[in-house]
Enzyme design. Structure first.
Site, mmCIF file in Angstrom:
data_model
loop_
_atom_site.group_PDB
_atom_site.id
_atom_site.type_symbol
_atom_site.label_atom_id
_atom_site.label_comp_id
_atom_site.label_asym_id
_atom_site.label_seq_id
_atom_site.Cartn_x
_atom_site.Cartn_y
_atom_site.Cartn_z
ATOM 1 N N GLU A 57 66.377 82.518 43.186
ATOM 2 C CA GLU A 57 66.533 81.371 44.069
ATOM 3 C C GLU A 57 65.374 80.424 43.740
ATOM 4 O OE1 GLU A 57 66.771 80.413 48.843
ATOM 5 O OE2 GLU A 57 66.772 82.497 48.188
ATOM 6 N N ARG A 297 62.684 97.932 43.483
ATOM 7 C CA ARG A 297 61.848 96.782 43.169
ATOM 8 C C ARG A 297 60.460 97.251 42.741
ATOM 9 N NH1 ARG A 297 62.553 93.202 46.757
ATOM 10 N NH2 ARG A 297 60.642 92.040 46.551
ATOM 11 N N LYS A 307 57.047 85.901 48.260
ATOM 12 C CA LYS A 307 56.945 84.462 47.954
ATOM 13 C C LYS A 307 56.258 83.709 49.087
ATOM 14 C CE LYS A 307 61.180 83.872 45.226
ATOM 15 N NZ LYS A 307 62.568 83.430 45.353
HETATM 16 P P1 ATP Z 1 63.612 85.805 48.395
HETATM 17 O O1 ATP Z 1 63.063 86.581 49.530
HETATM 18 O O2 ATP Z 1 63.186 84.386 48.375
HETATM 19 O O3 ATP Z 1 65.049 86.033 48.083
HETATM 20 P P2 ATP Z 1 63.176 87.343 46.022
HETATM 21 O O4 ATP Z 1 61.868 87.942 45.643
HETATM 22 O O5 ATP Z 1 64.339 88.194 46.286
HETATM 23 O O6 ATP Z 1 62.799 86.417 47.218
HETATM 24 P P3 ATP Z 1 64.839 85.892 44.171
HETATM 25 O O7 ATP Z 1 64.564 84.582 43.543
HETATM 26 O O8 ATP Z 1 66.022 86.016 45.025
HETATM 27 O O9 ATP Z 1 63.514 86.273 44.942
HETATM 28 O O10 ATP Z 1 64.829 87.017 43.070
HETATM 29 C C1 ATP Z 1 65.504 86.930 41.853
HETATM 30 C C2 ATP Z 1 65.762 88.300 41.309
HETATM 31 O O11 ATP Z 1 64.530 88.997 41.124
HETATM 32 C C3 ATP Z 1 66.593 89.109 42.262
HETATM 33 O O12 ATP Z 1 67.607 89.760 41.513
HETATM 34 C C4 ATP Z 1 65.635 90.075 42.860
HETATM 35 O O13 ATP Z 1 66.261 91.270 43.199
HETATM 36 C C5 ATP Z 1 64.610 90.258 41.745
HETATM 37 N N1 ATP Z 1 63.311 90.632 42.293
HETATM 38 C C6 ATP Z 1 62.592 89.978 43.237
HETATM 39 N N2 ATP Z 1 61.468 90.643 43.546
HETATM 40 C C7 ATP Z 1 61.452 91.762 42.778
HETATM 41 C C8 ATP Z 1 60.558 92.884 42.636
HETATM 42 N N3 ATP Z 1 59.434 92.991 43.339
HETATM 43 N N4 ATP Z 1 60.895 93.835 41.734
HETATM 44 C C9 ATP Z 1 62.007 93.745 41.006
HETATM 45 N N5 ATP Z 1 62.893 92.728 41.097
HETATM 46 C C10 ATP Z 1 62.633 91.748 41.961
HETATM 47 MG MG MG Z 2 66.408 87.162 46.856
#
Ligand code: ATP
Ligand code: MG
Length: 595
Positions: A57, A297, A307
């Protein structure tokens, strides 16, 4: 000859063999069953058997956790390139939320993924997508679900919807609007789209089951009214689809085979399947539908990856921006001196599993050390300088000295420098009152001579005394040198010393700003439980020094990494470093000595 970073001479050591994980096993089984072998796109072209996607996102900068997802998704596409019709990974911006997304973030995400070494081009076609590109289709599919009696307009307030959803252990209650006719629903939905209603007046919900044990399936909302500007579609829309509806459909439209996400989406998987099955029944999609798979994760000690909290650090100026070298953002760790190879190595080492766990920061640091050891040229840097005066050295003489650029790569050539009467040495390398086991410089005492040490790639010296200022601070050390002790000469073997010090020539050393960084937090889990992560901030995570470097440093380019002998790895700052104003950031020490 300029200093330059060398390619890793032994790449196989670092690009480890493809490690099996549960996702590879799933893909291997799908390939064996030829599950995705016969698919064609709208133009009649055969589709790859493996298509993954990375779906951020664009509402913030990517961090090390995202790097895990990037290396996983793009890495699978790379490793399955030989599958029938190949493999690819799409770059997809999940930009359904109108107010939070910004072009600045889109650009930074593209930069970060490219820097990590991945691209989304296959056969000359760029697979960069935006969920917002599908707004027309998403809308049409929503109408199809309404027509099929699988979705309805709910006019309850947000509070009522929340309350009537129930919770674990308490069934939900049907909305009084649940039985509106498809015709009435279509009319309302079109009027919502036409802007006839204010935010919150109505929502579109799927008609699934208000008493389903999985709360996600209790008639989830899939569209809401938001009179808001969107970074790509402008003011065209005032209704926006929600994640659970958008994500699975985006995957299906892009012919994704394996939709990999983090474990918190496990409960949403039945909804992912429900939407696609319902649209299959409507004739929109056909088998094989994309499937969602969840992995754990990345949780990294001494770091935060939320974030929102990272934004707070930036906004409250507790760090110097998103790319502060202490930040776990990709721009931050890049500025810290991490290489793309070291991040990929780290991601390979931590692997992929279905169980949540913590990875220690030292694993990330070790990956960088392992990558740089073979790649980084060496140099002398005196970080906390103290003057050394060799009293029996000729005032005018400049003794040429040289050292290998890398101890294991004589073929990389040598660094040339000179030794003169006045040098800079490390203040820590001298002690007036040596503690036990201190083999570096100390003065004569009680009839005992001062210590003897070797100036690396130079001469052996013996300490003869020191000068202090009015406060008793040591401001210079005096020594005698032995003219027949020059490194590399046969006579040098006659001198046995325990100390071996680095130094730079005070006449031609280059003055540089050196930023020493430490971990941003002192607590391995700064935001666990009800802790306030700000309480765990390390007050000593940044120290700025004025250092003296050997002259060969003049050729170093921004973002080049060097090992300062005895200190560790440093990178020429990619923003601030110039040849006339050198600036280096500490990347990682030579050994893991974090306690
Ligand atoms: P938000 O809470 O804003 O959704 P987010 O960390 O999930 O934050 P995204 O931009 O939706 O951010 O994440 C993009 C991709 O990265 C998603 O597929 C998410 O699952 C993955 N991702 C985010 N944080 C992690 C993490 N700590 N470890 C592994 N993958 C991650
Ligand atoms: Mg997300």
């Amino acid at each position: 000859m300029g200093m330059s970073e060398k390619k890793n001479p032994n790449p196989s050591k670092f690009e480890t063999l493809e490690v099996s994980n549960f996702l590879r096993q799933i893909i291997d089984a799908d390939l064996a069953a030829r599950k995705h072998a016969k698919r064609i796109d709208q133009a009649g072209q055969a589709l790859p058997s493996v298509i993954t996607r990375f779906p951020p996102e664009p509402n913030g900068y990517l961090h090390i956790g995202h790097a895990k997802s990037i290396c996983l998704n793009f890495g699978l596409a790379r490793d399955y390139a030989n599958a029938p019709n190949g493999a690819r990974c799409h770059m997809r911006f999940d930009d359904t939320n109108p107010s939070k997304e910004e072009t600045e973030y889109v650009d930074s995400i593209i930069d970060a993924v490219r820097w990590l070494g991945f691209d989304w081009v296959q056969n000359g076609v760029e697979h960069q997508h935006y969920a917002s590109d599908y707004f027309d289709q998403l809308y049409a599919f929503a109408e199809a679900l309404i027509e099929a009696g699988k979705a309805y307009i709910d006019s309850q307030t947000a509070d009522e919807i929340h309350k009537n959803r129930g919770h674990f252990g308490q069934l939900g209650t049907n909305s009084p609007f649940r039985n509106r006719s498809p015709a009435e629903n279509i009319e309302l939905f079109r009027d919502m789209k036409a802007g006839k209603y204010p935010d919150g007046a109505h929502v579109l919900r799927l008609k699934i089951d208000m008493s389903h044990p999985n709360i996600v399936l209790r008639d989830p909302v899939i569209y809401r009214i938001r009179h808001a500007h969107h970074h790509r579609t402008g003011d065209k829309w005032c209704i926006y689809p929600l994640y659970d509806f958008t994500h699975c459909i985006s995957d299906a439209l892009e012919n994704i085979t394996h939709s990999i996400c983090t474990l918190e989406f496990e409960n949403n998987r039945p909804l992912y399947d429900w939407v696609l099955e319902a649209l299959k029944e409507c004739g929109v999609f056909k088998d094989p539908l994309p499937k969602q798979y969840e992995f754990a994760r990345l949780n990294l000690t001494y770091a935060i990856t939320s974030k929102r909290k990272l934004l707070q650090l930036v906004e409250e100026k507790r760090v110097d921006g998103w790319d502060d070298p202490r930040m776990p953002t990709i721009v931050g760790i890049r500025r810290r001196g991490f290489t793309p190879e070291s991040i990929r190595l780290f991601c390979e080492r931590i692997g992929v599993s279905k169980a949540d766990s913590w990875i220690d920061m030292s694993v990330l640091e070790q990956a960088l050390r392992d990558d740089l050891e073979a790649k980084a040229e060496r140099a002398f840097a005196v970080l906390k300088p103290l003057k050394l005066i060799i009293d029996n050295f000729d005032d005018q003489a400049e003794e040429p000295c040289s050292a290998p650029k890398h101890p294991h790569h004589e073929d990389w050539g040598r660094r040339e420098f000179t030794l003169s009467k006045e040098l800079w040495i490390e203040a820590d390398d001298f002690m007036v009152e040596p503690i036990k086991g201190f083999f570096r410089l100390y003065p004569p005492k009680d009839g005992q001579p001062g210590s003897r040490v070797r100036l690396r790639h130079g001469f052996v010296i013996e300490c003869t005394g020191y000068d202090t200022d009015a406060n008793g601070q040591v401001i210079a050390v005096h020594a005698q040198y032995f003219a027949d002790s020059k490194s590399g000469t046969p006579e040098s073997n006659n001198y046995k010393v325990k100390g071996n010090l680095h130094w730079v020539n005070a006449r031609n050393a280059i003055k540089a700003e050196v930023r020493i960084y430490d971990r941003l937090f002192t607590d391995p889990h700064p935001d666990s439980g009800d802790k306030n992560f700000l309480d765990a901030m390390n007050p000593n995570s940044k120290e700025v020094l004025t250092a003296y470097l050997e002259p060969s440093i003049a050729d170093v380019q921004a973002e080049q990494r060097i090992q300062f002998e005895r200190h560790g790895y440093f990178v020429a700052d990619r923003i601030d470093h110039t040849s006339s104003n050198p600036v280096f950031n500490f990347c990682v020490g030579l050994k893991d000595n974090w306690k």
